[in-house]
Scaffold this motif. Structure first.
Motif, PDB file in Angstrom:
ATOM      1  N   THR A 253       0.826  -1.209   0.000  1.00 15.42           N
ATOM      2  CA  THR A 253       0.000   0.000   0.000  1.00 15.42           C
ATOM      3  C   THR A 253       0.859   1.257   0.000  1.00 15.42           C
ATOM      4  OG1 THR A 253      -1.598  -1.241   1.317  1.00 15.42           O
ATOM      5  CG2 THR A 253      -1.928   1.126   1.139  1.00 15.42           C
ATOM      6  N   ASP A 254       1.844   1.265   0.872  1.00  6.70           N
ATOM      7  CA  ASP A 254       2.761   2.394   0.964  1.00  6.70           C
ATOM      8  C   ASP A 254       3.463   2.627  -0.376  1.00  6.70           C
ATOM      9  OD1 ASP A 254       4.341   4.392   1.855  1.00  6.70           O
ATOM     10  OD2 ASP A 254       5.605   3.169   3.148  1.00  6.70           O
ATOM     11  N   LEU A 255       3.992   1.554  -0.938  1.00  9.34           N
ATOM     12  CA  LEU A 255       4.703   1.658  -2.215  1.00  9.34           C
ATOM     13  C   LEU A 255       3.784   2.164  -3.321  1.00  9.34           C
ATOM     14  CD1 LEU A 255       6.792  -1.636  -2.040  1.00  9.34           C
ATOM     15  CD2 LEU A 255       7.723   0.670  -2.166  1.00  9.34           C
ATOM     16  N   SER A 256       2.550   1.675  -3.343  1.00  7.55           N
ATOM     17  CA  SER A 256       1.638   2.070  -4.411  1.00  7.55           C
ATOM     18  C   SER A 256       1.308   3.554  -4.320  1.00  7.55           C
ATOM     19  CB  SER A 256       0.369   1.225  -4.369  1.00  7.55           C
ATOM     20  OG  SER A 256      -0.497   1.672  -3.353  1.00  7.55           O
ATOM     21  N   LYS A 257       1.203   4.062  -3.103  1.00  6.74           N
ATOM     22  CA  LYS A 257       0.961   5.496  -2.941  1.00  6.74           C
ATOM     23  C   LYS A 257       2.138   6.306  -3.444  1.00  6.74           C
ATOM     24  CE  LYS A 257      -2.214   5.233   0.982  1.00  6.74           C
ATOM     25  NZ  LYS A 257      -2.203   5.017   2.442  1.00  6.74           N
ATOM     26  N   ARG A 258       3.332   5.897  -3.043  1.00  8.11           N
ATOM     27  CA  ARG A 258       4.526   6.658  -3.418  1.00  8.11           C
ATOM     28  C   ARG A 258       4.812   6.581  -4.912  1.00  8.11           C
ATOM     29  NH1 ARG A 258       9.272   6.349   0.963  1.00  8.11           N
ATOM     30  NH2 ARG A 258       8.253   5.114   2.577  1.00  8.11           N
ATOM     31  N   LEU A 259       4.482   5.450  -5.528  1.00  7.74           N
ATOM     32  CA  LEU A 259       4.761   5.294  -6.950  1.00  7.74           C
ATOM     33  C   LEU A 259       3.637   5.841  -7.820  1.00  7.74           C
ATOM     34  CD1 LEU A 259       6.198   1.658  -6.961  1.00  7.74           C
ATOM     35  CD2 LEU A 259       7.447   3.729  -7.583  1.00  7.74           C
TER      36      LEU A 259
END
Lengths: 253, 253
Positions: B28-34
């Motif tokens: 989830t964190d990665l998807s937000k940042r990317l």
DNA sequence: TACAACGTTCACTTATAGTGAACAAGTGGT
DNA sequence: ACCACTTGTTCACTATAAGTGAACGTTGTA
């Protein structure tokens, strides 16, 4: 179902091709080895280059691995708690044996030496850190393999076994016998299996969950190792026991 | 036209996100940042994991950088001829100054320290190797930047300049003045620009084509550096001159 | 001077990358 | 002990971009 991203997989394969190759490779060469068209490889390369994972030599137009991989690799090491935690204990062992001391970890179906302390003798044995090798190949890695699930072990041993010397274990049953001995004795001492004239003593490290995820070994010329074997076996076992307890492992008996 | 492979670019961005993050990151964190959907990030992750560039912590399902990056990063270093060639000369300089000695190289619009020899003093300054930083930031990197094409320099200085101390160079003209001085004197000595109380002396390394692609610097506490500055400037210049000649550089006058 | 090999470009078409919602599993709070 | 929230994972769908293969321009060599 596991459906992979083809271009990402291709880019990984491309990067790994450099591991066993000279510094620089050309588009044509890469396309042959990857089984992709030159155009596709070129697109891969300029994409990876724009991100710094690949860099092109302007002089000969060939490609090499980029500095960003250095950054990423270094981050892996920085994040690796085990290395930091084990280091003082490794130093104590190294000052006792004066031989090479190694920290080995398991990654997938491979093993990797992630840290070492060099021997203090002028004539010494050395290993290559940060480079994958098969789990069945060395005392250090077999000490880890021995404590994995039976099905996992069978999987690892189902592929063709690579041999390194004429004494290397050639078939799965030989390896499995060794693994049984390791589980009985709690360590392994072996000679000539990976390098002729070299003897290693290795023992597993247990984490808080009781899993074996690393090992400590001390390795040196057989003629120095054999006379001191009892002392060094005790020293290695003491080191791995201390590290395991420090990681929260609760010995059952 | 340069048309990049989007999923490969995404995978690179994903990997680099870990550089300035804690060890493990979630989907989830990665998807937000990317700026990508969770599904897409998940596909990226399992692809990279299958290749060993990413690994998942079974305990908390989070993801971290994988050991294959360690292998790749190490190959970059092994292939780097400059490090090997410069090392003995760096050692000579280090035994003279007893201060930190660094080898800095240019990569794209960034600089990276690719080697260092630690100071012998108990109170010593240290740097982080294998980590990108702006070319305008340190003596070592400015010594390289000064000899690049004018248009390249303007490009580097066109972005917002990062400052590290209250003494850091804040605007492009300040940097360009320094670069001019470097070209006139052949070296730079600077204090407090990157770290307060720290002084560095750096000079460029020329290759056979007359290009500057690296620099040598010695760095230490200002109160130790200033009294010895004349000797250390001469020593650094002697070191870089020797290395440059060794690389095939033909001094024009 | 001509040839061969290289890195690079391009239009085309099929395969796939990325979406967004639904799912299962686990965590933490009340 | 329950619920509510968040997590990682899966899936069907469609626009898109990945990979092809041939052509191009350049370089170094016979």
């Amino acid at each position: 179902m596991e459906t992979y991203l083809s271009s990402v997989k291709n880019s990984c394969h491309l990067l790994k091709l450099f591991l066993d190759s000279p510094k620089e490779l050309g588009v044509t060469d890469l396309s042959k080895r990857l089984g992709l068209s030159k155009g596709a490889v070129h697109k891969l390369l300029i994409t990876l280059e724009s991100e710094g994972l690949i860099r092109q030599n302007p002089a000969n137009k060939q490609y090499a691995l980029g500095y960003t991989l250095l950054e990423l690799g270094n981050k892996v090491l920085k994040d690796h708690n085990m290395v930091e935690f084990a280091r003082p204990h490794m130093h104590r062992l190294a000052s006792a044996t004066k031989e090479l001391v190694c920290l080995c970890v398991i990654d997938g179906t491979d093993a990797i030496y992630v840290d070492k302390i060099d021997s203090q003798y002028p004539i010494r044995f050395d290993i290559e850190v940060y480079r994958r090798f098969p789990l069945y190949a060395t005392s250090a890695s077999r000490s880890i393999l021995a404590y994995q699930a039976e099905s996992f072990i069978d999987g690892v041993l189902s592929e063709e076994l690579r041999t390194f010397t004429q004494h290397s274990l050639k078939n799965p049953s030989d390896v499995k016998n060794r693994l049984t001995q390791i589980r009985e004795k709690g360590y392994e001492m072996s000679s000539n299996l990976r390098n002729v004239g070299v003897t290693g003593i290795a023992a597993p490290i247990f984490d808080a969950a009781g899993q074996v995820i690393a090992s400590i070994s001390t390795i040196g010329p057989t003629d120095r190792m054999v006379p001191a074997q009892e002392d060094w076996i005790a020293a290695v076992l003491d080191t791995t026991r201390t590290i395991s307890l420090g990681l929260g492992f609760k010995s059952s008996n």
